[in-house]
Design an enzyme around this catalytic site. Structure first.
Site, mmCIF file in Angstrom:
data_model
loop_
_atom_site.group_PDB
_atom_site.id
_atom_site.type_symbol
_atom_site.label_atom_id
_atom_site.label_comp_id
_atom_site.label_asym_id
_atom_site.label_seq_id
_atom_site.Cartn_x
_atom_site.Cartn_y
_atom_site.Cartn_z
ATOM 1 N N CYS A 76 0.772 -1.305 0.042
ATOM 2 C CA CYS A 76 0.019 0.063 -0.081
ATOM 3 C C CYS A 76 0.784 1.071 0.210
ATOM 4 O O CYS A 76 1.441 1.399 -1.018
ATOM 5 C CB CYS A 76 -0.958 0.039 1.056
ATOM 6 S SG CYS A 76 -2.443 0.900 1.082
ATOM 7 N N HIS A 174 -3.903 -4.747 0.028
ATOM 8 C CA HIS A 174 -3.457 -5.475 1.325
ATOM 9 C C HIS A 174 -3.514 -6.929 1.152
ATOM 10 O O HIS A 174 -4.579 -7.413 1.748
ATOM 11 C CB HIS A 174 -4.308 -4.888 2.578
ATOM 12 C CG HIS A 174 -4.073 -3.386 2.822
ATOM 13 N ND1 HIS A 174 -3.077 -3.057 3.617
ATOM 14 C CD2 HIS A 174 -4.587 -2.350 2.348
ATOM 15 C CE1 HIS A 174 -2.882 -1.716 3.491
ATOM 16 N NE2 HIS A 174 -4.105 -1.048 2.693
ATOM 17 N N GLU A 176 -2.441 -8.734 3.681
ATOM 18 C CA GLU A 176 -2.898 -9.239 4.881
ATOM 19 C C GLU A 176 -4.153 -9.118 5.473
ATOM 20 O O GLU A 176 -4.412 -9.618 6.371
ATOM 21 C CB GLU A 176 -1.823 -8.576 5.997
ATOM 22 C CG GLU A 176 -2.235 -7.220 6.221
ATOM 23 C CD GLU A 176 -1.948 -6.166 5.091
ATOM 24 O OE1 GLU A 176 -1.470 -6.463 4.034
ATOM 25 O OE2 GLU A 176 -2.278 -4.867 5.589
#
Lengths: 192, 251
Positions: A76, A174, A176
């Site tokens: 990001c 993202h 994650e």
């Protein structure tokens, strides 16, 4: 050991949690020696570019990042800081990727927030990932397409969803926070 | 290449437990918000919202601990709301792993809080929840869990929170909430047209058709609901399949 670069931009903990779910231990650090000796380095980020860049420079982390030779993953804001410059705060960045970061024109809802898929993907980072798979984005600025682009997403205009140059990898989304697809991408990176 | 509309279950939290009854058959401990959250993630929820409905000072620590555990367990974004009054409150939740925070009454009381949070943590992490009710021919903002009326028009407030730096608006129609008769299409349409930040529609979902209607007829990009998911009335996979069949962009 995986080093997650500690700086004044957001979600380092989320990245550490994601790695832990995949069975990898990591440290969140801004120590030069720890970063340079890690097996892999992750550069996450949620925040504002000019303050983040200033923070990195004050601690000499800008030079440390550029000298990393192990697999390195920016996420990001991390991806945006790895480009030449960004319109956010008119900031000069690390210049790893030869491209510029621009602000989305307000033709659609901004930030680009939510799940989106790809126009195209290539390279090892996207092994076992399909271009129709959705990943989670939240950003108001985007990196323009360039020769290092390895994944393209289209929102308002086409932009670099993934970049790679030598040992430097980066994603605008993202991983994650991108459920199973994100885990696959992190696995691909961790197994490099 | 289409941004997908988001399906967002909301979990009400009291003393670290989910409050509303749940009848997922394979969840051992129905009151455990983490088990429920994981179940929703498996089923394809796009984001989660955790709302601390007690939100007292004593409960803050419990909430922060819960957020820490949620962040360890789930791999999609989540928002935490309830009783957030300061940048310090936000800081503890973000550090614990929340992706976004939702503020409501405190934003009305001190609108500068929106800007302060956005400055510190970025616009993307500020969700302003607006409770709205149609009174005397006008959609008005209500606070304190919908108990207290204000003199603020919903559209004006939505535009103001966008200017102050909100990253998203969670719009709940009190007229529709709990009715299961569908979302408030008109005010959702007005708000989502008036602002350029994402709007999540909330209140009134009772059938899959209601989600289809709000995504087709308004510019909202998220639909939030609680009881229909908790009670398994509409399983998320069934809802998503219905929406896809109806050509609505869904993950």
């Amino acid at each position: 050991m995986i080093a997650i670069i500690k700086y004044n931009a957001g979600n380092t903990k989320s990245v550490q949690n994601a790695l832990k779910r995949l069975g990898y231990e990591s440290i969140i650090t801004d120590d030069r020696a720890e970063i340079l000796s890690a097996d892999k380095v992750i550069f996450p980020g949620v925040g504002e570019a000019s303050t983040a860049m200033q923070y990195l420079k004050e601690r000499g982390l800008d030079e440390v990042i550029k000298s990393v030779t192990q697999p390195f993953l920016g996420i990001c804001l991390g991806l945006q800081l790895m480009c030449n410059k960004t319109e956010e705060g008119n900031t000069y960045c690390l210049g790893i990727f030869d491209t510029a970061v621009k602000c989305f024109p307000p033709k659609e809802k901004v930030p680009h927030m939510g799940w989106n898929n790809f126009t195209s993907i290539k390279g090892t980072l996207f092994n076992n990932i399909n271009k129709n798979d959705d990943v989670y984005y939240v950003h108001s600025y985007y990196a323009e397409l360039c020769k290092d682009t390895v994944a393209v997403c289209d929102y308002i205009n086409s932009f670099s969803a993934g970049l790679q140059k030598d040992n430097f990898y980066a994603t605008q989304f993202h991983p994650e926070k991108s459920a199973g697809v994100g885990e696959q991408l992190l696995k691909n990176f961790l197994e490099l | 290449m289409t941004l997908k509309n988001r399906i967002i279950p909301c979990l009400d939290i009291k003393d670290g437990r989910t409050v509303k009854g749940i009848n997922f058959v394979d969840i051992q401990d129905a009151g455990d918000p983490i088990e429920l959250a994981k179940k929703y993630v498996e089923q394809g929820a796009d984001e989660l919202v955790f709302l601390d409905i007690t939100a007292t000072v004593e409960n803050r620590k419990t909430l922060v601990e819960l957020v820490t555990h949620i962040a360890e367990e789930i791999n999609i974004p989540f928002t935490v709301g309830g009783g957030i009054n300061s940048v310090e409150d936000v800081s503890s939740l973000i550090k614990a792993g929340a992706d976004k925070v939702s503020i409501n009454s405190s934003a009305v009381k001190q609108p500068e809080l929106i800007a302060a949070i956005a400055q510190e943590f970025g616009n993307q992490c500020v969700v302003v929840a607006i409770d709205t009710k149609f009174v005397d021919n006008e959609w008005m903002v209500f606070v304190h869990g919908g108990r207290t009326p204000t003199s603020i028009k919903t559209i004006d407030w939505a535009k103001q929170v966008e200017r102050l730096g909100a990253g998203e608006i969670l719009l709940t129609s009190m007229n529709n909430d709990g009715t299961k008769n569908g979302f408030a299409i008109d005010i959702t349409k007005q708000v989502s047209k008036a602002v350029n930040i994402p709007v999540i529609a909330s209140g009134g979902a009772g059938k899959s058709e209601h989600f289809a209607a709000v995504f087709k007829q308004t510019k909202a990009t998220g639909g939030l609901a609680a009881s229909i998911f908790h009670y398994g009335e509409i399983p998320i996979p069934v809802l998503k399949k219905y929406l896809k069949t109806n050509k609505i962009a869904i993950r």
